[in-house]
Design a protein around this motif. Sequence first.
Motif, mmCIF file in Angstrom:
data_model
loop_
_atom_site.group_PDB
_atom_site.id
_atom_site.type_symbol
_atom_site.label_atom_id
_atom_site.label_comp_id
_atom_site.label_asym_id
_atom_site.label_seq_id
_atom_site.Cartn_x
_atom_site.Cartn_y
_atom_site.Cartn_z
ATOM 1 N N LYS A 1 -11.481 6.443 -7.386
ATOM 2 C CA LYS A 1 -10.179 7.115 -7.331
ATOM 3 C C LYS A 1 -9.266 6.547 -6.257
ATOM 4 C CE LYS A 1 -12.025 11.511 -9.034
ATOM 5 N NZ LYS A 1 -12.207 12.959 -8.759
ATOM 6 N N ASN A 2 -9.708 5.499 -5.565
ATOM 7 C CA ASN A 2 -8.909 4.912 -4.472
ATOM 8 C C ASN A 2 -8.464 5.988 -3.488
ATOM 9 O OD1 ASN A 2 -9.142 2.441 -5.721
ATOM 10 N ND2 ASN A 2 -7.161 2.581 -6.739
ATOM 11 N N THR A 3 -9.382 6.864 -3.162
ATOM 12 C CA THR A 3 -9.044 8.044 -2.368
ATOM 13 C C THR A 3 -9.993 8.188 -1.191
ATOM 14 O OG1 THR A 3 -8.209 9.194 -4.337
ATOM 15 C CG2 THR A 3 -8.793 10.556 -2.438
ATOM 16 N N ASP B 31 -14.408 5.449 -4.322
ATOM 17 C CA ASP B 31 -13.914 4.142 -4.715
ATOM 18 C C ASP B 31 -13.190 4.185 -6.054
ATOM 19 O OD1 ASP B 31 -15.413 0.985 -5.646
ATOM 20 O OD2 ASP B 31 -13.514 1.409 -4.664
ATOM 21 N N MET C 106 -5.119 -2.814 -3.506
ATOM 22 C CA MET C 106 -6.428 -2.558 -2.930
ATOM 23 C C MET C 106 -6.905 -3.797 -2.179
ATOM 24 S SD MET C 106 -6.948 0.487 -3.461
ATOM 25 C CE MET C 106 -8.604 0.488 -2.781
ATOM 26 N N VAL D 2 -4.523 9.304 -1.343
ATOM 27 C CA VAL D 2 -4.615 8.373 -2.455
ATOM 28 C C VAL D 2 -3.810 7.121 -2.154
ATOM 29 C CG1 VAL D 2 -4.229 8.039 -4.922
ATOM 30 C CG2 VAL D 2 -4.840 10.309 -4.056
ATOM 31 N N ASN D 3 -4.435 5.980 -2.331
ATOM 32 C CA ASN D 3 -3.735 4.699 -2.229
ATOM 33 C C ASN D 3 -3.359 4.257 -3.632
ATOM 34 O OD1 ASN D 3 -2.767 2.129 -1.830
ATOM 35 N ND2 ASN D 3 -4.742 1.281 -1.201
ATOM 36 N N SER D 4 -2.091 4.348 -3.960
ATOM 37 C CA SER D 4 -1.643 4.003 -5.307
ATOM 38 C C SER D 4 -1.143 2.576 -5.394
ATOM 39 C CB SER D 4 -0.538 4.960 -5.764
ATOM 40 O OG SER D 4 0.573 4.891 -4.892
ATOM 41 N N ARG E 162 -15.123 8.614 1.061
ATOM 42 C CA ARG E 162 -14.336 7.740 0.200
ATOM 43 C C ARG E 162 -14.823 7.865 -1.240
ATOM 44 N NH1 ARG E 162 -15.283 2.528 -1.684
ATOM 45 N NH2 ARG E 162 -13.466 1.170 -1.730
ATOM 46 N N VAL F 224 0.861 -1.186 0.000
ATOM 47 C CA VAL F 224 0.000 0.000 0.000
ATOM 48 C C VAL F 224 0.895 1.234 0.000
ATOM 49 C CG1 VAL F 224 -1.651 1.314 1.364
ATOM 50 C CG2 VAL F 224 -1.879 -1.171 1.188
#
Length: 127
Positions: A78-80, A76, A28, A23-25, A74, A2
Amino acid sequence: QVQLVEFGGGLVQAGGSLRLSCVNSGRMFSTYIMAWFRQAPGKEREFVAALRWNWNYPITIHADSVKGRFTISRDDAKNTVYLQMNSLKPEDTAVYYCAFAASYGATASDGLSYNYWGQGTQVTVSS
């Protein structure tokens, strides 16, 4: 792995608003907890807010000190995870950190529950 990156800190006058983004780049997970903590100079790290994600059912938790003023949410796609901060006070001045826990059942307000942390973003509220 992560990887968390925070955005959105800055200088604002008391009563103003800011929105922080995390942001989780990296990888997931289907269930997790993402949270915001903060640390002011000379003080211990403090829990701010957390979002538990269990498939399609989010549960949010906010510290009493920010309840009614801050909101964690959240996106979803954008994983943000965001922290909308309204009615800011000088005592909200701190470095804000995003954190991630892969264990859905962990204690959300305990920093030791989190495996990954962002680099932090400074929020300064002037009086």
